[in-house]
Design a protein around this motif. Structure first.
Motif, PDB file in Angstrom:
ATOM      1  N   ALA A   1     -41.821 -39.112  23.415  1.00 60.64           N
ATOM      2  CA  ALA A   1     -43.146 -39.294  24.006  1.00 60.64           C
ATOM      3  C   ALA A   1     -43.145 -40.597  24.793  1.00 60.64           C
ATOM      4  CB  ALA A   1     -44.240 -39.322  22.947  1.00 60.64           C
ATOM      5  N   ALA A   2     -43.867 -40.592  25.921  1.00 59.79           N
ATOM      6  CA  ALA A   2     -44.016 -41.782  26.765  1.00 59.79           C
ATOM      7  C   ALA A   2     -45.458 -42.269  26.701  1.00 59.79           C
ATOM      8  CB  ALA A   2     -43.625 -41.467  28.209  1.00 59.79           C
ATOM      9  N   PHE A   3     -45.626 -43.606  26.649  1.00 62.97           N
ATOM     10  CA  PHE A   3     -46.940 -44.236  26.551  1.00 62.97           C
ATOM     11  C   PHE A   3     -47.098 -45.193  27.737  1.00 62.97           C
ATOM     12  CE2 PHE A   3     -45.337 -43.159  22.408  1.00 62.97           C
ATOM     13  CZ  PHE A   3     -46.408 -42.548  21.766  1.00 62.97           C
ATOM     14  N   PRO A   4     -47.775 -44.785  28.828  1.00 63.73           N
ATOM     15  CA  PRO A   4     -47.890 -45.637  30.010  1.00 63.73           C
ATOM     16  C   PRO A   4     -48.705 -46.895  29.739  1.00 63.73           C
ATOM     17  CG  PRO A   4     -49.274 -43.691  30.224  1.00 63.73           C
ATOM     18  CD  PRO A   4     -48.447 -43.488  28.995  1.00 63.73           C
ATOM     19  N   ILE A   5     -48.367 -47.981  30.425  1.00 60.59           N
ATOM     20  CA  ILE A   5     -49.021 -49.278  30.280  1.00 60.59           C
ATOM     21  C   ILE A   5     -49.889 -49.525  31.509  1.00 60.59           C
ATOM     22  CG2 ILE A   5     -48.679 -51.738  29.910  1.00 60.59           C
ATOM     23  CD1 ILE A   5     -47.705 -49.931  27.645  1.00 60.59           C
ATOM     24  N   SER A   6     -51.202 -49.712  31.278  1.00 60.65           N
ATOM     25  CA  SER A   6     -52.136 -49.835  32.394  1.00 60.65           C
ATOM     26  C   SER A   6     -51.905 -51.089  33.226  1.00 60.65           C
ATOM     27  CB  SER A   6     -53.574 -49.820  31.865  1.00 60.65           C
ATOM     28  OG  SER A   6     -53.789 -50.910  30.973  1.00 60.65           O
ATOM     29  N   ALA A   7     -51.411 -52.168  32.610  1.00 57.22           N
ATOM     30  CA  ALA A   7     -51.245 -53.423  33.343  1.00 57.22           C
ATOM     31  C   ALA A   7     -50.155 -53.337  34.399  1.00 57.22           C
ATOM     32  CB  ALA A   7     -50.942 -54.563  32.361  1.00 57.22           C
ATOM     33  N   VAL A   8     -49.195 -52.451  34.223  1.00 56.95           N
ATOM     34  CA  VAL A   8     -48.088 -52.314  35.173  1.00 56.95           C
ATOM     35  C   VAL A   8     -47.940 -50.829  35.504  1.00 56.95           C
ATOM     36  CG1 VAL A   8     -45.658 -52.790  35.660  1.00 56.95           C
ATOM     37  CG2 VAL A   8     -46.940 -54.280  34.091  1.00 56.95           C
ATOM     38  N   PRO A   9     -48.534 -50.349  36.606  1.00 57.85           N
ATOM     39  CA  PRO A   9     -48.395 -48.935  36.968  1.00 57.85           C
ATOM     40  C   PRO A   9     -46.933 -48.538  37.099  1.00 57.85           C
ATOM     41  CG  PRO A   9     -50.106 -49.975  38.289  1.00 57.85           C
ATOM     42  CD  PRO A   9     -49.427 -51.076  37.529  1.00 57.85           C
TER      43      PRO A   9
ATOM     44  N   THR B   1     -53.484 -51.281  25.481  1.00 54.74           N
ATOM     45  CA  THR B   1     -53.400 -51.319  26.937  1.00 54.74           C
ATOM     46  C   THR B   1     -52.794 -50.059  27.512  1.00 54.74           C
ATOM     47  OG1 THR B   1     -51.258 -52.443  26.753  1.00 54.74           O
ATOM     48  CG2 THR B   1     -53.220 -53.826  26.956  1.00 54.74           C
ATOM     49  N   LEU B   2     -52.792 -48.969  26.759  1.00 54.87           N
ATOM     50  CA  LEU B   2     -52.208 -47.736  27.261  1.00 54.87           C
ATOM     51  C   LEU B   2     -53.075 -47.155  28.365  1.00 54.87           C
ATOM     52  CD1 LEU B   2     -51.018 -46.121  23.920  1.00 54.87           C
ATOM     53  CD2 LEU B   2     -49.710 -47.488  25.543  1.00 54.87           C
ATOM     54  N   ALA B   3     -52.424 -46.568  29.366  1.00 56.31           N
ATOM     55  CA  ALA B   3     -53.125 -45.990  30.504  1.00 56.31           C
ATOM     56  C   ALA B   3     -53.024 -44.476  30.448  1.00 56.31           C
ATOM     57  CB  ALA B   3     -52.506 -46.502  31.811  1.00 56.31           C
ATOM     58  N   MET B   4     -53.661 -43.815  31.438  1.00 62.47           N
ATOM     59  CA  MET B   4     -53.577 -42.366  31.528  1.00 62.47           C
ATOM     60  C   MET B   4     -52.174 -41.950  31.961  1.00 62.47           C
ATOM     61  SD  MET B   4     -57.140 -40.986  33.109  1.00 62.47           S
ATOM     62  CE  MET B   4     -58.648 -41.097  32.134  1.00 62.47           C
ATOM     63  N   ALA B   5     -51.652 -40.899  31.322  1.00 56.53           N
ATOM     64  CA  ALA B   5     -50.328 -40.399  31.657  1.00 56.53           C
ATOM     65  C   ALA B   5     -50.364 -39.660  32.990  1.00 56.53           C
ATOM     66  CB  ALA B   5     -49.833 -39.475  30.558  1.00 56.53           C
ATOM     67  N   GLN B   6     -49.267 -39.784  33.765  1.00 56.15           N
ATOM     68  CA  GLN B   6     -49.140 -39.086  35.034  1.00 56.15           C
ATOM     69  C   GLN B   6     -47.735 -38.503  35.127  1.00 56.15           C
ATOM     70  OE1 GLN B   6     -50.617 -41.234  38.568  1.00 56.15           O
ATOM     71  NE2 GLN B   6     -51.163 -42.882  37.192  1.00 56.15           N
TER      72      GLN B   6
ATOM     73  N   ASP C   1     -41.825 -32.890  30.827  1.00 56.71           N
ATOM     74  CA  ASP C   1     -43.002 -33.590  30.312  1.00 56.71           C
ATOM     75  C   ASP C   1     -44.129 -32.576  30.083  1.00 56.71           C
ATOM     76  OD1 ASP C   1     -41.799 -36.117  30.480  1.00 56.71           O
ATOM     77  OD2 ASP C   1     -42.266 -36.248  32.613  1.00 56.71           O
ATOM     78  N   ILE C   2     -44.770 -32.661  28.927  1.00 56.27           N
ATOM     79  CA  ILE C   2     -45.845 -31.740  28.556  1.00 56.27           C
ATOM     80  C   ILE C   2     -47.182 -32.416  28.831  1.00 56.27           C
ATOM     81  CG2 ILE C   2     -46.831 -30.374  26.672  1.00 56.27           C
ATOM     82  CD1 ILE C   2     -44.054 -30.491  25.340  1.00 56.27           C
ATOM     83  N   ASP C   3     -47.951 -31.872  29.771  1.00 54.87           N
ATOM     84  CA  ASP C   3     -49.231 -32.453  30.185  1.00 54.87           C
ATOM     85  C   ASP C   3     -50.314 -32.061  29.186  1.00 54.87           C
ATOM     86  OD1 ASP C   3     -51.345 -33.565  31.496  1.00 54.87           O
ATOM     87  OD2 ASP C   3     -51.422 -32.081  33.104  1.00 54.87           O
ATOM     88  N   LEU C   4     -50.851 -33.056  28.460  1.00 48.58           N
ATOM     89  CA  LEU C   4     -51.911 -32.814  27.490  1.00 48.58           C
ATOM     90  C   LEU C   4     -53.283 -33.228  28.005  1.00 48.58           C
ATOM     91  CD1 LEU C   4     -50.209 -33.939  24.146  1.00 48.58           C
ATOM     92  CD2 LEU C   4     -50.344 -31.652  25.137  1.00 48.58           C
ATOM     93  N   ALA C   5     -53.365 -33.694  29.266  1.00 47.33           N
ATOM     94  CA  ALA C   5     -54.657 -34.136  29.801  1.00 47.33           C
ATOM     95  C   ALA C   5     -55.713 -33.037  29.761  1.00 47.33           C
ATOM     96  CB  ALA C   5     -54.480 -34.665  31.229  1.00 47.33           C
ATOM     97  N   PRO C   6     -55.382 -31.759  30.051  1.00 47.49           N
ATOM     98  CA  PRO C   6     -56.421 -30.724  29.950  1.00 47.49           C
ATOM     99  C   PRO C   6     -56.982 -30.549  28.545  1.00 47.49           C
ATOM    100  CG  PRO C   6     -54.564 -29.946  31.267  1.00 47.49           C
ATOM    101  CD  PRO C   6     -54.142 -31.234  30.643  1.00 47.49           C
ATOM    102  N   TYR C   7     -56.267 -31.069  27.542  1.00 47.13           N
ATOM    103  CA  TYR C   7     -56.716 -30.966  26.152  1.00 47.13           C
ATOM    104  C   TYR C   7     -57.315 -32.269  25.638  1.00 47.13           C
ATOM    105  CZ  TYR C   7     -53.623 -26.996  26.747  1.00 47.13           C
ATOM    106  OH  TYR C   7     -53.009 -25.870  27.228  1.00 47.13           O
ATOM    107  N   GLY C   8     -57.582 -33.210  26.544  1.00 49.29           N
ATOM    108  CA  GLY C   8     -58.227 -34.460  26.169  1.00 49.29           C
ATOM    109  C   GLY C   8     -57.295 -35.562  25.725  1.00 49.29           C
ATOM    110  N   VAL C   9     -55.969 -35.380  25.830  1.00 51.76           N
ATOM    111  CA  VAL C   9     -54.996 -36.409  25.441  1.00 51.76           C
ATOM    112  C   VAL C   9     -54.348 -36.934  26.713  1.00 51.76           C
ATOM    113  CG1 VAL C   9     -52.919 -36.923  24.118  1.00 51.76           C
ATOM    114  CG2 VAL C   9     -54.569 -35.264  23.240  1.00 51.76           C
ATOM    115  N   SER C  10     -54.713 -38.154  27.109  1.00 48.83           N
ATOM    116  CA  SER C  10     -54.207 -38.709  28.359  1.00 48.83           C
ATOM    117  C   SER C  10     -53.474 -40.032  28.171  1.00 48.83           C
ATOM    118  CB  SER C  10     -55.360 -38.918  29.349  1.00 48.83           C
ATOM    119  OG  SER C  10     -56.352 -39.767  28.789  1.00 48.83           O
TER     120      SER C  10
END
Length: 365
Positions: free
Chosen positions: A175-183, A18-23, A118-127
């Motif tokens: 490292a942080a792992f966001p949960i999609s069910a609870v923004p 249930t991990l969501a995209m990191a922000q 926080d290190i943003d990895l979204a540009p490298y395909g890790v969200s």
């Protein structure tokens, strides 16, 4: 045993479906966690009157503790927080030139101020996660809980205890792992190294078999701790997920259209089936009307930073151009442009996700 349990729990966190995209965090957040703590051997020294001598405190590898924090994120990856922490370790022996034995506990507790990035990895395909690093400084108290150490040669017993404090420092990797069910909610996994500067001074009393006693000071140095932590974090003003965008198709017309709009999901540059259908129509109609060039204009909404939105709009335009080439359009007739978040269809404030602004326009010139 505690270390094995903590590592197993860490693996379960990474595997959650249930991990969501990191922000990036913007505004206030709170966090809490439980830790396994390993304390390094502490060197000791005692005043001449204590009747103990110098030696080493040897902790067992079964320490534990907890952390609670309140912080504020600037929205660009940088965060600042204040934390309170507690660690407890078992002390199984006290070694000097004479053989000794004993059992007790040592507690370290205090307040630290941390700066993290926080290190943003979204540009490298890790969200699905955001790694982070940090440093901290503060004040920690150390309490030795009535440690009784017996000299196995003379039979003398030393009682050591008390509380003392000093400035402390720490380094953090996690490292942080966001949960999609609870923004706003995320699981965290960390390694921390925490050290207390200088000496901690305790009271020591030594009693002989005859009942006579001696009193003095007992100091420990090199109070160094290695901690593995699992926790939760909640950011209060995380935007709610945007509803699924409804693709807008061109209105039917007698003549082929000269402008086509392709829409994208939030923070994505891949094509849906509907997007491929629209691109195919544009490629086919480019042969039916008088066309000198085809402009492919990429756009993004304002939910990210301007620099990230510029890169994202370029990736979207490149994806559409590549699909046009696959549909038979010569690559030399395609002009790729990227406008980031500067040309919205719907005007919004910074940080707002707007489906109509996540688009690529195909224009037949």
């Amino acid at each position: 045993m505690q270390l094995r349990k903590l590592l197993a729990a860490s693996a379960a966190v990474v595997a959650l479906p249930t991990l969501a995209m990191a922000q990036p965090i913007t505004g206030l957040y709170v966090g809490a966690g439980a830790m396994y703590n390993f304390k390094q051997i502490e060197h000791t020294k005692a005043s001449p009157g204590a009747g103990i001598g110098s030696g080493k405190l040897r902790p067992d590898a079964d320490g534990f503790g907890g952390v609670g924090s309140v912080g504020y994120g600037l929205g660009n990856g940088l965060r600042f927080e204040v934390e309170g922490s507690y660690r407890q370790d078992s002390i199984r022996s006290f070694g000097t030139s004479a053989p000794r034995t004993g059992q007790s506990t040592q507690q370290d507790y205090g307040v630290m101020a941390n700066a993290l990035y926080d290190i943003d990895l979204a540009p490298y395909g890790v969200s699905f996660m955001t790694p982070y690093v940090g440093v901290g400084a503060g004040y920690q108290w150390s309490h030795l809980n009535g440690f009784a150490s017996k000299n196995l040669t003379t039979g003398n017993v030393a009682h050591i205890g008390g509380t003392d404090g000093n400035f402390a420092y720490q380094g953090i990797v996690g490292a942080a792992f966001p949960i999609s069910a609870v923004p706003g909610l995320a699981l965290t996994a960390e390694y921390r190294f925490m050290g207390i500067l200088g000496d901690q001074t305790f009271e020591a009393q030594t009693y002989s078999n005859a009942g006579t006693g001696r009193r003095g000071n007992f100091k420990t140095t090199e109070n160094l701790n290695h901690s593995l932590l699992l926790g939760v974090r909640y950011a209060f003003n995380t935007p709610q997920p945007a509803p699924a965008p409804v693709p807008v198709s061109a209105a039917p017309a007698v003549a082929p259209a000269r402008t086509y709009l392709v829409f994208f999901d939030w923070d994505r540059a891949d094509l849906t089936d509907r997007a491929r259908q629209i691109i195919g129509e544009a490629a086919q109609n480019s042969t039916r009307v008088q066309t000198t060039r085809i402009e492919v204009q990429g756009n993004a909404d304002k939910s990210g930073t301007p620099a990230y939105n510029q890169r994202l709009s370029l990736r979207r335009a490149q994806t559409v151009a590549a699909e046009l080439v696959r549909d038979g359009v010569p690559s030399g007739s395609i002009d790729i442009q990227a406008f980031g978040d500067t040309r919205p269809l719907v005007q919004t404030a910074a940080g707002v996700r707007e489906p109509q602004n996540r688009r690529v326009a195909i224009i037949l010139r």
